[in-house]
Scaffold this motif. Structure first.
Motif, PDB file in Angstrom:
ATOM      1  N   TYR A  41     -47.316  12.868 -21.745  1.00  0.00           N
ATOM      2  CA  TYR A  41     -46.772  11.511 -21.788  1.00  0.00           C
ATOM      3  C   TYR A  41     -45.593  11.341 -20.825  1.00  0.00           C
ATOM      4  CZ  TYR A  41     -44.539   7.253 -23.365  1.00  0.00           C
ATOM      5  OH  TYR A  41     -43.972   6.002 -23.384  1.00  0.00           O
ATOM      6  N   HIS A  42     -44.644  12.249 -20.878  1.00  0.00           N
ATOM      7  CA  HIS A  42     -43.477  12.113 -20.014  1.00  0.00           C
ATOM      8  C   HIS A  42     -43.849  12.291 -18.547  1.00  0.00           C
ATOM      9  CE1 HIS A  42     -41.262  12.387 -23.803  1.00  0.00           C
ATOM     10  NE2 HIS A  42     -40.229  11.903 -23.145  1.00  0.00           N
ATOM     11  N   SER A  43     -44.770  13.186 -18.248  1.00  0.00           N
ATOM     12  CA  SER A  43     -45.217  13.350 -16.865  1.00  0.00           C
ATOM     13  C   SER A  43     -45.957  12.107 -16.386  1.00  0.00           C
ATOM     14  CB  SER A  43     -46.119  14.582 -16.742  1.00  0.00           C
ATOM     15  OG  SER A  43     -45.413  15.756 -17.092  1.00  0.00           O
ATOM     16  N   PHE A  44     -46.756  11.515 -17.250  1.00  0.00           N
ATOM     17  CA  PHE A  44     -47.441  10.261 -16.921  1.00  0.00           C
ATOM     18  C   PHE A  44     -46.448   9.174 -16.527  1.00  0.00           C
ATOM     19  CE2 PHE A  44     -48.202   6.107 -18.915  1.00  0.00           C
ATOM     20  CZ  PHE A  44     -49.221   5.615 -18.096  1.00  0.00           C
ATOM     21  N   LYS A 380     -31.959  22.564 -19.475  1.00  0.00           N
ATOM     22  CA  LYS A 380     -31.830  22.860 -18.050  1.00  0.00           C
ATOM     23  C   LYS A 380     -33.030  22.403 -17.219  1.00  0.00           C
ATOM     24  CE  LYS A 380     -28.781  26.884 -18.525  1.00  0.00           C
ATOM     25  NZ  LYS A 380     -28.599  28.334 -18.221  1.00  0.00           N
ATOM     26  N   VAL A 381     -34.200  22.302 -17.834  1.00  0.00           N
ATOM     27  CA  VAL A 381     -35.410  22.091 -17.024  1.00  0.00           C
ATOM     28  C   VAL A 381     -36.193  20.847 -17.408  1.00  0.00           C
ATOM     29  CG1 VAL A 381     -35.621  24.572 -16.618  1.00  0.00           C
ATOM     30  CG2 VAL A 381     -36.893  23.534 -18.510  1.00  0.00           C
ATOM     31  N   TRP A 382     -35.664  20.004 -18.305  1.00  0.00           N
ATOM     32  CA  TRP A 382     -36.416  18.857 -18.809  1.00  0.00           C
ATOM     33  C   TRP A 382     -35.609  17.581 -18.633  1.00  0.00           C
ATOM     34  CZ3 TRP A 382     -41.241  18.149 -21.069  1.00  0.00           C
ATOM     35  CH2 TRP A 382     -41.445  16.963 -21.784  1.00  0.00           C
ATOM     36  N   GLY A 383     -36.298  16.520 -18.206  1.00  0.00           N
ATOM     37  CA  GLY A 383     -35.645  15.237 -18.041  1.00  0.00           C
ATOM     38  C   GLY A 383     -36.561  14.083 -18.371  1.00  0.00           C
ATOM     39  N   LYS A 384     -36.273  12.941 -17.779  1.00  0.00           N
ATOM     40  CA  LYS A 384     -36.964  11.686 -18.089  1.00  0.00           C
ATOM     41  C   LYS A 384     -38.473  11.782 -17.897  1.00  0.00           C
ATOM     42  CE  LYS A 384     -36.670   6.753 -16.887  1.00  0.00           C
ATOM     43  NZ  LYS A 384     -35.980   5.747 -16.050  1.00  0.00           N
ATOM     44  N   TYR A 385     -38.899  12.496 -16.869  1.00  0.00           N
ATOM     45  CA  TYR A 385     -40.328  12.595 -16.564  1.00  0.00           C
ATOM     46  C   TYR A 385     -40.869  14.002 -16.817  1.00  0.00           C
ATOM     47  CZ  TYR A 385     -39.298   8.115 -14.404  1.00  0.00           C
ATOM     48  OH  TYR A 385     -38.890   6.818 -14.181  1.00  0.00           O
ATOM     49  N   GLY A 386     -40.346  14.638 -17.850  1.00  0.00           N
ATOM     50  CA  GLY A 386     -40.850  15.954 -18.222  1.00  0.00           C
ATOM     51  C   GLY A 386     -40.129  17.067 -17.491  1.00  0.00           C
ATOM     52  N   PHE A 387     -40.850  18.156 -17.279  1.00  0.00           N
ATOM     53  CA  PHE A 387     -40.238  19.316 -16.627  1.00  0.00           C
ATOM     54  C   PHE A 387     -39.906  19.006 -15.173  1.00  0.00           C
ATOM     55  CE2 PHE A 387     -42.778  21.487 -19.988  1.00  0.00           C
ATOM     56  CZ  PHE A 387     -41.709  22.095 -20.650  1.00  0.00           C
ATOM     57  N   TYR A 388     -38.717  19.447 -14.743  1.00  0.00           N
ATOM     58  CA  TYR A 388     -38.321  19.279 -13.359  1.00  0.00           C
ATOM     59  C   TYR A 388     -39.219  20.114 -12.449  1.00  0.00           C
ATOM     60  CZ  TYR A 388     -34.084  17.209 -15.349  1.00  0.00           C
ATOM     61  OH  TYR A 388     -33.203  16.421 -16.041  1.00  0.00           O
ATOM     62  N   ASP A 389     -39.084  19.879 -11.152  1.00  0.00           N
ATOM     63  CA  ASP A 389     -40.023  20.470 -10.205  1.00  0.00           C
ATOM     64  C   ASP A 389     -39.927  21.988 -10.152  1.00  0.00           C
ATOM     65  OD1 ASP A 389     -42.052  19.843  -8.118  1.00  0.00           O
ATOM     66  OD2 ASP A 389     -40.641  20.944  -6.857  1.00  0.00           O
ATOM     67  N   ALA A 390     -38.730  22.540 -10.167  1.00  0.00           N
ATOM     68  CA  ALA A 390     -38.588  23.986 -10.021  1.00  0.00           C
ATOM     69  C   ALA A 390     -37.199  24.422 -10.480  1.00  0.00           C
ATOM     70  CB  ALA A 390     -38.811  24.393  -8.559  1.00  0.00           C
ATOM     71  N   ARG A 401     -34.804  17.144 -10.429  1.00  0.00           N
ATOM     72  CA  ARG A 401     -35.551  16.441  -9.391  1.00  0.00           C
ATOM     73  C   ARG A 401     -37.056  16.641  -9.574  1.00  0.00           C
ATOM     74  NH1 ARG A 401     -31.604  18.148  -4.292  1.00  0.00           N
ATOM     75  NH2 ARG A 401     -29.700  17.348  -5.258  1.00  0.00           N
ATOM     76  N   TYR A 402     -37.800  15.618  -9.136  1.00  0.00           N
ATOM     77  CA  TYR A 402     -39.256  15.621  -9.276  1.00  0.00           C
ATOM     78  C   TYR A 402     -39.920  15.346  -7.936  1.00  0.00           C
ATOM     79  CZ  TYR A 402     -38.169  14.787 -14.246  1.00  0.00           C
ATOM     80  OH  TYR A 402     -37.686  14.870 -15.526  1.00  0.00           O
ATOM     81  N   LEU A 403     -41.110  15.909  -7.745  1.00  0.00           N
ATOM     82  CA  LEU A 403     -41.979  15.589  -6.628  1.00  0.00           C
ATOM     83  C   LEU A 403     -43.299  15.048  -7.168  1.00  0.00           C
ATOM     84  CD1 LEU A 403     -41.453  18.670  -4.261  1.00  0.00           C
ATOM     85  CD2 LEU A 403     -40.742  16.305  -3.831  1.00  0.00           C
ATOM     86  N   GLY A 404     -43.734  13.906  -6.637  1.00  0.00           N
ATOM     87  CA  GLY A 404     -44.944  13.283  -7.144  1.00  0.00           C
ATOM     88  C   GLY A 404     -46.176  14.157  -7.012  1.00  0.00           C
ATOM     89  N   ILE A 405     -46.272  14.903  -5.905  1.00  0.00           N
ATOM     90  CA  ILE A 405     -47.440  15.734  -5.656  1.00  0.00           C
ATOM     91  C   ILE A 405     -47.558  16.863  -6.669  1.00  0.00           C
ATOM     92  CG2 ILE A 405     -46.408  17.437  -4.076  1.00  0.00           C
ATOM     93  CD1 ILE A 405     -49.634  15.524  -3.283  1.00  0.00           C
ATOM     94  N   ASP A 406     -46.454  17.213  -7.331  1.00  0.00           N
ATOM     95  CA  ASP A 406     -46.475  18.252  -8.356  1.00  0.00           C
ATOM     96  C   ASP A 406     -46.638  17.684  -9.767  1.00  0.00           C
ATOM     97  OD1 ASP A 406     -46.229  20.289  -6.521  1.00  0.00           O
ATOM     98  OD2 ASP A 406     -44.053  20.442  -6.687  1.00  0.00           O
ATOM     99  N   LYS A 407     -46.164  16.461  -9.994  1.00  0.00           N
ATOM    100  CA  LYS A 407     -46.302  15.870 -11.326  1.00  0.00           C
ATOM    101  C   LYS A 407     -47.742  15.460 -11.614  1.00  0.00           C
ATOM    102  CE  LYS A 407     -43.646  15.575 -13.900  1.00  0.00           C
ATOM    103  NZ  LYS A 407     -43.225  16.661 -14.822  1.00  0.00           N
ATOM    104  N   GLY A 408     -48.456  14.948 -10.600  1.00  0.00           N
ATOM    105  CA  GLY A 408     -49.795  14.439 -10.833  1.00  0.00           C
ATOM    106  C   GLY A 408     -50.753  15.441 -11.451  1.00  0.00           C
ATOM    107  N   PRO A 409     -50.862  16.651 -10.894  1.00  0.00           N
ATOM    108  CA  PRO A 409     -51.785  17.619 -11.475  1.00  0.00           C
ATOM    109  C   PRO A 409     -51.465  17.988 -12.922  1.00  0.00           C
ATOM    110  CG  PRO A 409     -51.243  18.238  -9.235  1.00  0.00           C
ATOM    111  CD  PRO A 409     -50.314  17.101  -9.602  1.00  0.00           C
ATOM    112  N   GLU A 410     -50.205  17.889 -13.322  1.00  0.00           N
ATOM    113  CA  GLU A 410     -49.870  18.187 -14.719  1.00  0.00           C
ATOM    114  C   GLU A 410     -50.578  17.214 -15.662  1.00  0.00           C
ATOM    115  OE1 GLU A 410     -45.638  18.415 -15.363  1.00  0.00           O
ATOM    116  OE2 GLU A 410     -45.301  19.452 -13.479  1.00  0.00           O
TER     117      GLU A 410
END
Length: 448
Positions: A41-44, A380-390, A401-410
């Motif tokens: 849900y959060h990644s969506f 440390k690793v979780w925010g508004k859109y789920g797990f941070y990038d790295a 921070r998030y990258l769209g190309i990494d959130k989509g596959p999740e």
């Protein structure tokens, strides 16, 4: 309990989006389903609440600390936009958003794509959100990007199939998706040879000079090229290009876990793990075989090697183990980097997307990592859109921070693990079926 928990997720995000601090707490340990609901849900929401507002499509990146390169906040990433199409379908099916709202958003995105700059049917790597004009990705990369475009095509096929029997508005959306993907001129990107090239631009022509050969994230480009009924490629382009006239066969192993294919760059233990994600968000690798090997086995074993490398931890990085693993291309300590299980490529940086998006291959290992990060390292690793990038425990490096190309596959791979939804949609498409047969693939999903 399950329904109440879903209501909790929806309410908590509503409060967050309104700027209200969420004081609700879930007591006890989350079940696996609840954990997957939460992460998915959060990644969506990266593709819904966090989308570029004018286009409705996926941003290249989002930084919760508001530190951006000066002109990045309005940039649409074409590949992430394609993944986002599939993510929104998942969100509709999970009732994260209403079907009506989902159709409105998807229509907005597809109209934007229709009006955006294209180069022989291919979109650029980056587009300006407000205009659809190309935003150069690098000095000579200012035209069509056939790989990122093929990720969009994969999403368009899923949109086409999901809505083709719907109401008039939905059927119109389905028809637009079909029109857009059939406008991609795969044959042009051969550059007159039996291989597909990644880039072309009016200003720089073929100067990027990147013929795509050997195993990486680009299999979908060849499948879509073969599937195209308007600008298709012949099997020889796949055989001589992708399969390198048979030289793609390159058997080797790590701890008795075997790989069959040459991985671009001669990666001894497999390249960055996204190579087994991006092409297989719609294309189901399970049982997918051709004259050169078994793609389901390759994808699974690449994930298992990645996991085992982190468990073995030969470079002694802090925090690696059975419940914290995953090396792929992501943000890194000194910028973006292609992390992989080998010396010189393993920099002590874990990218949650690597393990999460591998859930279709390594369900127990992926769930263990998600649970550990959510229960033990959430602050440390979780925010508004789920797990941070790295992140890196070795360097004590955590950035929101998030990258769209990494959130989509999740979002998409969690859905495929739970229901197989995107796999079913893509694999039932008649053009996809024809393309796979043209290339000589076997699959339990191919109709006789």
């Amino acid at each position: 309990m399950k329904n109440n928990y879903k209501l909790y997720i929806l309410l908590s995000f509503f409060l967050l989006s309104c700027g209200v601090k969420n004081n609700l707490e879930v007591t006890g340990t989350l079940t696996d389903d609840q954990l997957l609901d939460t992460v998915q849900y959060h990644s969506f929401q990266y593709f819904w609440d966090g989308a570029e507002p004018v286009s409705g499509a996926a941003r290249e990146r989002f930084h919760e600390d508001n530190i951006y390169p000066s002109s990045d906040s309005n940039i649409v990433a074409t590949g992430a936009a394609g993944f986002g199409l599939m993510g929104i379908i998942s969100g509709i099916d999970r009732k994260f958003v209403s079907r009506k709202k989902g159709v409105e958003r998807l229509t907005k995105i597809l109209v934007y794509l229709k009006n955006a700059e294209r180069f022989h049917g291919a979109w650029p790597h980056w587009m300006v959100g407000e205009t659809g004009k190309v935003k150069p990705f690098s000095k000579f990369d200012d035209g069509g990007d056939l790989v990122e475009t093929s990720f969009v095509a994969q999403g368009l096929i899923c949109v086409k199939q999901y809505f083709k029997n719907g109401n008039p508005e939905e059927r119109e959306l389905s028809a637009l998706a079909d029109e857009l993907w059939k406008g991609i001129d795969f044959d042009w990107y051969r550059n007159g040879k039996n291989v597909l090239y990644w880039h072309w631009s009016p200003q720089n022509q073929w100067k990027m000079n990147f013929p795509v050969k050997g195993f990486n994230e680009c299999l979908i480009m060849y499948v879509m090229g073969a599937a195209s009924p308007t600008h298709g490629i012949d099997k020889i382009v796949y055989d001589e290009g992708w399969a390198m006239s048979g030289e793609i066969k390159s058997p080797r192993s790590y701890k008795d876990i075997t790989l069959q294919f040459f991985h671009q760059g001669n990666a001894p233990n497999g390249g960055p793990l996204f190579w087994s994600h991006y092409s297989f968000l719609g294309l189901n690798p399970n049982g997918l075989k051709d004259a050169y090997g078994d793609y389901g086995l390759e994808a699974k074993n690449q994930a298992l090697i990645n996991y085992q490398w982190c468990v073995d931890n030969p470079l002694n990085h802090k925090g690696y183990g059975a419940n914290s693993w995953g090396l792929t291309s992501s943000y890194s300590i000194l910028g973006y980097a292609g992390h992989a299980p080998q010396k010189g490529k393993d920099l002590g940086v874990i990218a949650p997307t690597a393990a999460i998006s591998s859930i279709v291959y390594t369900p127990e290992q992926s769930l263990a990592a998600m649970r550990h990060w959510y229960e033990k390292k959430k602050d440390k690793v979780w925010g508004k859109y789920g797990f941070y990038d790295a992140f890196s425990e070795t360097a004590n490096w955590y950035v929101p921070r998030y990258l769209g190309i990494d959130k989509g596959p999740e979002v998409v791979m969690i859905e495929n693990y739970r229901s197989g939804l995107l796999w079913k949609l893509f694999m039932q498409d008649e053009d996809v079926q024809a393309g796979l047969k043209k290339l000589g693939f076997q699959s339990p999903y191919l109709k006789k």
